[in-house]
Design an enzyme around this catalytic site. Structure first.
Site, PDB file in Angstrom:
ATOM      1  N   TYR A 168      31.016  17.643  -3.177  1.00 45.45           N
ATOM      2  CA  TYR A 168      30.475  18.087  -2.053  1.00 45.45           C
ATOM      3  C   TYR A 168      31.132  16.916  -0.791  1.00 45.45           C
ATOM      4  N   LYS A 197      34.020  15.662   1.705  1.00 48.88           N
ATOM      5  CA  LYS A 197      33.672  15.510   2.974  1.00 48.88           C
ATOM      6  C   LYS A 197      34.890  14.249   3.558  1.00 48.88           C
ATOM      7  N   GLU A 216      25.208  13.675   3.948  1.00 45.14           N
ATOM      8  CA  GLU A 216      25.988  12.607   2.914  1.00 45.14           C
ATOM      9  C   GLU A 216      26.998  11.860   2.483  1.00 45.14           C
ATOM     10  N   THR A 225      28.962  13.934   7.562  1.00 45.56           N
ATOM     11  CA  THR A 225      27.549  14.926   7.230  1.00 45.56           C
ATOM     12  C   THR A 225      26.789  13.396   6.753  1.00 45.56           C
ATOM     13  N   LEU A 279      33.745  23.810  11.018  1.00 45.79           N
ATOM     14  CA  LEU A 279      32.474  23.782  10.667  1.00 45.79           C
ATOM     15  C   LEU A 279      32.776  24.916   9.423  1.00 45.79           C
ATOM     16  N   GLY A 280      33.770  24.761   8.656  1.00 50.68           N
ATOM     17  CA  GLY A 280      33.609  26.161   7.725  1.00 50.68           C
ATOM     18  C   GLY A 280      33.462  24.857   6.840  1.00 50.68           C
ATOM     19  N   ALA A 281      33.268  24.954   5.717  1.00 45.04           N
ATOM     20  CA  ALA A 281      32.480  24.553   4.359  1.00 45.04           C
ATOM     21  C   ALA A 281      32.562  24.851   3.436  1.00 45.04           C
ATOM     22  N   ARG A 315      19.299  29.046   8.678  1.00 44.40           N
ATOM     23  CA  ARG A 315      19.701  28.295   8.141  1.00 44.40           C
ATOM     24  C   ARG A 315      20.213  29.404   6.429  1.00 44.40           C
ATOM     25  N   THR A 374      30.296  31.845  10.880  1.00 44.72           N
ATOM     26  CA  THR A 374      29.683  32.963  10.618  1.00 44.72           C
ATOM     27  C   THR A 374      28.067  31.856   9.818  1.00 44.72           C
ATOM     28  N   GLY A 375      28.693  30.967  10.587  1.00 44.69           N
ATOM     29  CA  GLY A 375      27.069  30.032   8.608  1.00 44.69           C
ATOM     30  C   GLY A 375      26.090  29.322  10.231  1.00 44.69           C
ATOM     31  N   SER A 406      29.459  24.070   1.828  1.00 38.08           N
ATOM     32  CA  SER A 406      28.345  22.975   2.310  1.00 38.08           C
ATOM     33  C   SER A 406      27.240  22.709   1.273  1.00 38.08           C
TER      34      SER A 406
HETATM   35  P1  NAP Z   1      26.804  26.943   6.510  1.00 37.07           P
HETATM   36  O1  NAP Z   1      25.661  27.958   7.081  1.00 37.07           O
HETATM   37  O2  NAP Z   1      26.836  27.001   5.326  1.00 37.07           O
HETATM   38  O3  NAP Z   1      28.421  27.187   7.167  1.00 37.07           O
HETATM   39  C1  NAP Z   1      29.478  27.092   6.610  1.00 37.07           C
HETATM   40  C2  NAP Z   1      29.973  28.226   7.667  1.00 37.07           C
HETATM   41  O4  NAP Z   1      31.887  27.434   6.560  1.00 37.07           O
HETATM   42  C3  NAP Z   1      30.241  30.183   6.930  1.00 37.07           C
HETATM   43  O5  NAP Z   1      30.917  30.048   8.145  1.00 37.07           O
HETATM   44  C4  NAP Z   1      31.075  30.137   5.203  1.00 37.07           C
HETATM   45  O6  NAP Z   1      30.971  31.437   5.501  1.00 37.07           O
HETATM   46  C5  NAP Z   1      32.235  29.174   6.082  1.00 37.07           C
HETATM   47  N1  NAP Z   1      32.773  29.034   4.824  1.00 37.07           N
HETATM   48  C6  NAP Z   1      32.786  28.755   3.585  1.00 37.07           C
HETATM   49  N2  NAP Z   1      34.344  28.621   3.028  1.00 37.07           N
HETATM   50  C7  NAP Z   1      34.684  28.460   3.790  1.00 37.07           C
HETATM   51  C8  NAP Z   1      35.661  28.968   2.945  1.00 37.07           C
HETATM   52  N3  NAP Z   1      36.845  28.519   1.945  1.00 37.07           N
HETATM   53  N4  NAP Z   1      37.618  29.383   4.262  1.00 37.07           N
HETATM   54  C9  NAP Z   1      36.683  29.265   5.863  1.00 37.07           C
HETATM   55  N5  NAP Z   1      34.907  28.879   6.231  1.00 37.07           N
HETATM   56  C10 NAP Z   1      34.184  29.095   4.463  1.00 37.07           C
HETATM   57  O7  NAP Z   1      26.681  25.183   6.807  1.00 37.07           O
HETATM   58  P2  NAP Z   1      25.927  24.910   8.338  1.00 37.07           P
HETATM   59  O8  NAP Z   1      24.844  24.452   7.608  1.00 37.07           O
HETATM   60  O9  NAP Z   1      26.311  25.934   9.575  1.00 37.07           O
HETATM   61  O10 NAP Z   1      26.808  23.551   8.430  1.00 37.07           O
HETATM   62  C11 NAP Z   1      28.254  23.440   9.393  1.00 37.07           C
HETATM   63  C12 NAP Z   1      29.110  22.361   9.223  1.00 37.07           C
HETATM   64  O11 NAP Z   1      28.744  20.895   8.720  1.00 37.07           O
HETATM   65  C13 NAP Z   1      29.769  22.411   7.700  1.00 37.07           C
HETATM   66  O12 NAP Z   1      31.100  21.871   7.159  1.00 37.07           O
HETATM   67  C14 NAP Z   1      28.417  21.684   6.807  1.00 37.07           C
HETATM   68  O13 NAP Z   1      29.186  20.835   5.510  1.00 37.07           O
HETATM   69  C15 NAP Z   1      28.365  20.471   7.784  1.00 37.07           C
HETATM   70  N6  NAP Z   1      27.129  19.627   7.879  1.00 37.07           N
HETATM   71  C16 NAP Z   1      25.355  20.368   7.609  1.00 37.07           C
HETATM   72  C17 NAP Z   1      24.566  19.969   7.974  1.00 37.07           C
HETATM   73  C18 NAP Z   1      23.623  20.727   7.943  1.00 37.07           C
HETATM   74  O14 NAP Z   1      22.004  19.762   7.809  1.00 37.07           O
HETATM   75  N7  NAP Z   1      23.736  21.841   8.492  1.00 37.07           N
HETATM   76  C19 NAP Z   1      24.848  18.338   8.284  1.00 37.07           C
HETATM   77  C20 NAP Z   1      25.923  17.846   8.261  1.00 37.07           C
HETATM   78  C21 NAP Z   1      27.274  18.070   8.077  1.00 37.07           C
HETATM   79  P3  NAP Z   1      30.832  32.722   4.889  1.00 37.07           P
HETATM   80  O15 NAP Z   1      29.359  32.728   5.845  1.00 37.07           O
HETATM   81  O16 NAP Z   1      31.617  33.916   3.599  1.00 37.07           O
HETATM   82  O17 NAP Z   1      29.833  31.470   3.455  1.00 37.07           O
HETATM   83  N1  GDD Z   2      18.304  22.537  -2.137  1.00 35.10           N
HETATM   84  C1  GDD Z   2      16.986  22.873  -2.767  1.00 35.10           C
HETATM   85  N2  GDD Z   2      16.651  23.123  -3.174  1.00 35.10           N
HETATM   86  N3  GDD Z   2      16.710  21.200  -2.110  1.00 35.10           N
HETATM   87  C2  GDD Z   2      15.950  20.811  -2.811  1.00 35.10           C
HETATM   88  C3  GDD Z   2      14.586  22.508  -3.951  1.00 35.10           C
HETATM   89  C4  GDD Z   2      14.947  23.482  -4.246  1.00 35.10           C
HETATM   90  O1  GDD Z   2      14.561  23.844  -4.885  1.00 35.10           O
HETATM   91  N4  GDD Z   2      13.877  20.521  -4.387  1.00 35.10           N
HETATM   92  C5  GDD Z   2      13.593  19.754  -3.791  1.00 35.10           C
HETATM   93  N5  GDD Z   2      15.174  19.307  -3.236  1.00 35.10           N
HETATM   94  C6  GDD Z   2      15.146  18.356  -2.177  1.00 35.10           C
HETATM   95  C7  GDD Z   2      17.008  18.166  -2.581  1.00 35.10           C
HETATM   96  O2  GDD Z   2      17.245  18.086  -4.143  1.00 35.10           O
HETATM   97  C8  GDD Z   2      17.865  17.106  -1.600  1.00 35.10           C
HETATM   98  O3  GDD Z   2      17.093  15.954  -1.815  1.00 35.10           O
HETATM   99  C9  GDD Z   2      16.790  17.513  -0.606  1.00 35.10           C
HETATM  100  O4  GDD Z   2      15.548  18.225  -1.280  1.00 35.10           O
HETATM  101  C10 GDD Z   2      17.969  18.508   0.417  1.00 35.10           C
HETATM  102  O5  GDD Z   2      18.621  19.836  -0.021  1.00 35.10           O
HETATM  103  P1  GDD Z   2      19.154  20.961   0.481  1.00 35.10           P
HETATM  104  O6  GDD Z   2      18.306  21.495   2.046  1.00 35.10           O
HETATM  105  O7  GDD Z   2      19.719  21.215  -0.496  1.00 35.10           O
HETATM  106  O8  GDD Z   2      20.426  19.488   1.498  1.00 35.10           O
HETATM  107  P2  GDD Z   2      20.817  18.500   1.646  1.00 35.10           P
HETATM  108  O9  GDD Z   2      20.422  16.983   2.480  1.00 35.10           O
HETATM  109  O10 GDD Z   2      21.346  18.843  -0.003  1.00 35.10           O
HETATM  110  O11 GDD Z   2      22.607  18.781   2.330  1.00 35.10           O
HETATM  111  C11 GDD Z   2      22.298  19.758   3.321  1.00 35.10           C
HETATM  112  O12 GDD Z   2      22.461  18.558   4.296  1.00 35.10           O
HETATM  113  C12 GDD Z   2      23.803  17.728   4.618  1.00 35.10           C
HETATM  114  C13 GDD Z   2      23.495  16.502   5.147  1.00 35.10           C
HETATM  115  O13 GDD Z   2      22.991  15.386   4.851  1.00 35.10           O
HETATM  116  C14 GDD Z   2      23.095  20.809   3.290  1.00 35.10           C
HETATM  117  O14 GDD Z   2      23.516  21.274   4.727  1.00 35.10           O
HETATM  118  C15 GDD Z   2      25.325  19.860   3.708  1.00 35.10           C
HETATM  119  O15 GDD Z   2      25.906  21.073   4.052  1.00 35.10           O
HETATM  120  C16 GDD Z   2      24.574  18.493   4.774  1.00 35.10           C
HETATM  121  O16 GDD Z   2      26.093  17.987   4.599  1.00 35.10           O
END
Ligand code: NAP
Ligand code: GDD
Length: 385
Positions: free
Chosen positions: A157, A161, A135, A133, A86-88, A192, A11-12, A90
């Site tokens: 987080y 991970k 991160e 990630t 992918l569940g997390a 997003r 669902t993410g 996040s």
């Molecule tokens: P997202 O939009 O936040 O989606 C996270 C998904 O995980 C949602 O479907 C959520 O369900 C589900 N979830 C949360 N807690 C859970 C639990 N306890 N059991 C089962 N499912 C659960 O994240 P995304 O951006 O698609 O990222 C996908 C994965 O890649 C995550 O593991 C994230 O940490 C990792 N990642 C993301 C990025 C990025 O930039 N997007 C980069 C590197 C790694 P609900 O819809 O019910 O909340």
């Molecule tokens: N969310 C958010 N909101 N971030 C902000 C803001 C704000 O108002 N203002 C500045 N930022 C800065 C955060 O401090 C961070 O340095 C940067 O913007 C990116 O923040 P996010 O978009 O929340 O992403 P993230 O980098 O912390 O984490 C995402 O990327 C990771 C991969 O590097 C998530 O998707 C993680 O799940 C993923 O692993």
């Protein structure tokens, strides 16, 4: 026979794009969705099929990564050839508020999947993708970051991970599981989550342009991220599982951009030139000028006089609010995805401008619908011609 995949986090953002991608490839896709008091399947509703359809290619199971028995049962019932974990929980900032839950889901959740596959005797059948990630690099030890760069996680987080990364490697080495880590740098899209910085900006931009919001409150404007498009990144996940040998890959664009610059580029897309003044908590973003033709094309002529007045009387639209600061920040991420480009043949189609164009265009449509409902219909604005 059609291949089958199980996606946790379907669902993410990434789960939704990946499910669509795999269904188009002929897969039967199983997904784990959590029970919630409101519907949480918006992103995959277009893929839904009536349960009475004889051969469904999308099957959803209620579940949660914190529940071992549930995870094991779903894997046993769905017998997937591929699992994409992918569940997390996040959100990095939120992980400081709920660290134990984050460890349980993002760390031990991965172990539950690996152990289920092992105990069910599915090691030679099922391949596993772990959503690792950038991160993990946290306080970066090297620029750019590669598969060989040391990790230094900076949030609950990232620490959770880190466990998942290593337990995936360990199950690969100890039991011969086809289990791989994709170390993905930030990737965004029109779907997003609204509290991640990119979407927060594009959504607020649309609202400000339409006169629905005055100020965008931001955290650290100086941090830098290597931003790509989720549509490109889910293809890398798939390619990783198609390799004969499991391995770990960095997926990134190779370009790092400041949050401040993301805001500037997003406003430039609708023809608004902005500048930042001041420092730290006193920093503000100010609208300087508007390209009238571009603004009319991207936002609509009906809003031009309002934005011009706004610019004359109250041009400040970005302020800093420390509530968005993190106790420990990741200041700078830049990935080197040479290995993935060479071995997987992966490369991104979207650059940052393409990503911003996609996100702003989509949020403009969404916010116009909201504005239209608020304003009581077609009386003043013809949005949907
Ligand atoms: P997202 O939009 O936040 O989606 C996270 C998904 O995980 C949602 O479907 C959520 O369900 C589900 N979830 C949360 N807690 C859970 C639990 N306890 N059991 C089962 N499912 C659960 O994240 P995304 O951006 O698609 O990222 C996908 C994965 O890649 C995550 O593991 C994230 O940490 C990792 N990642 C993301 C990025 C990025 O930039 N997007 C980069 C590197 C790694 P609900 O819809 O019910 O909340
Ligand atoms: N969310 C958010 N909101 N971030 C902000 C803001 C704000 O108002 N203002 C500045 N930022 C800065 C955060 O401090 C961070 O340095 C940067 O913007 C990116 O923040 P996010 O978009 O929340 O992403 P993230 O980098 O912390 O984490 C995402 O990327 C990771 C991969 O590097 C998530 O998707 C993680 O799940 C993923 O692993």
């Amino acid at each position: 026979m059609a291949r089958s995949a199980l996606i946790t986090g379907i669902t993410g953002q990434d789960g939704a794009y990946l499910a669509e991608f795999l269904i188009k490839k002929g897969y039967t896709v199983h997904g784990i969705k959590r029970r919630s008091s409101l519907l949480n399947t918006d992103r995959i509703d277009h893929l839904y099929q009536d349960p009475h359809v004889e051969k469904r290619n999308l099957i959803l199971h209620y579940g949660d990564l914190s529940d071992s028995m549930n995870v094991t049962r779903i894997i046993q019932e769905s017998q997937p050839d591929e699992i994409y974990n992918l569940g997390a929980m996040s959100h990095v900032k939120v992980s400081f508020d709920i660290p134990e839950y984050t460890a349980n889901t993002d760390g031990i959740g991965t172990l539950r999947i690996l152990e289920a596959v092992r105990l069910l005797g599915m090691i030679s059948k099922t391949r596993i993708y772990q959503a690792s990630t950038s991160e993990l690099y946290g306080l970066v030890q090297e620029i750019p970051q590669t598969e060989k760069t040391s990790f230094y996680p900076r949030s609950p987080y990232a620490v959770a991970k880190l466990y998942s990364y290593w337990i995936t490697v360990n199950y690969r080495e100890a039991y011969g599981l086809h289990a791989s880590n994709g170390i993905l740098f930030n990737h965004e899209s029109p779907i997003r989550g609204e509290t991640f910085v990119s979407r927060k900006i594009t959504r607020a931009l649309a609202r400000i342009a339409l006169g629905m919001q005055d100020i965008l409150y931001m955290g650290n404007l100086s941090s830098r991220r290597d931003w790509g498009h989720a549509k490109d990144y889910i293809k890398a996940m798939y390619l990783i599982l198609q390799q004969d040998k499991p391995d770990d890959y960095v997926i990134a664009t190779g370009i790092s951009t400041e949050v401040r610059e993301f805001i500037r580029n997003a406003f430039a897309f609708i023809g608004v030139d902005i500048a930042f003044f001041g420092e730290n908590l006193e920093e503000t973003g100010v609208m300087k000028a508007v390209d009238e033709n571009l603004f009319c094309e991207k936002v609509g002529e009906a809003h031009l006089s309002d934005i011009k007045n706004r610019m004359k009387n109250n041009p400040v639209f970005v302020k800093v609010d420390p509530v968005y600061f993190r106790p420990t920040e990741v200041d700078f991420l830049l990935g080197d995805s040479s290995k993935a480009r060479k071995i997987l043949g992966w490369s991104p189609e979207y650059d940052l401008d393409g990503l911003i164009a996609d996100m702003v265009t989509s949020d403009m449509i969404l916010m116009k619908k909201e504005h239209y409902i608020k304003e009581g219909g077609y009386k003043t604005l013809n949005y949907f011609e």
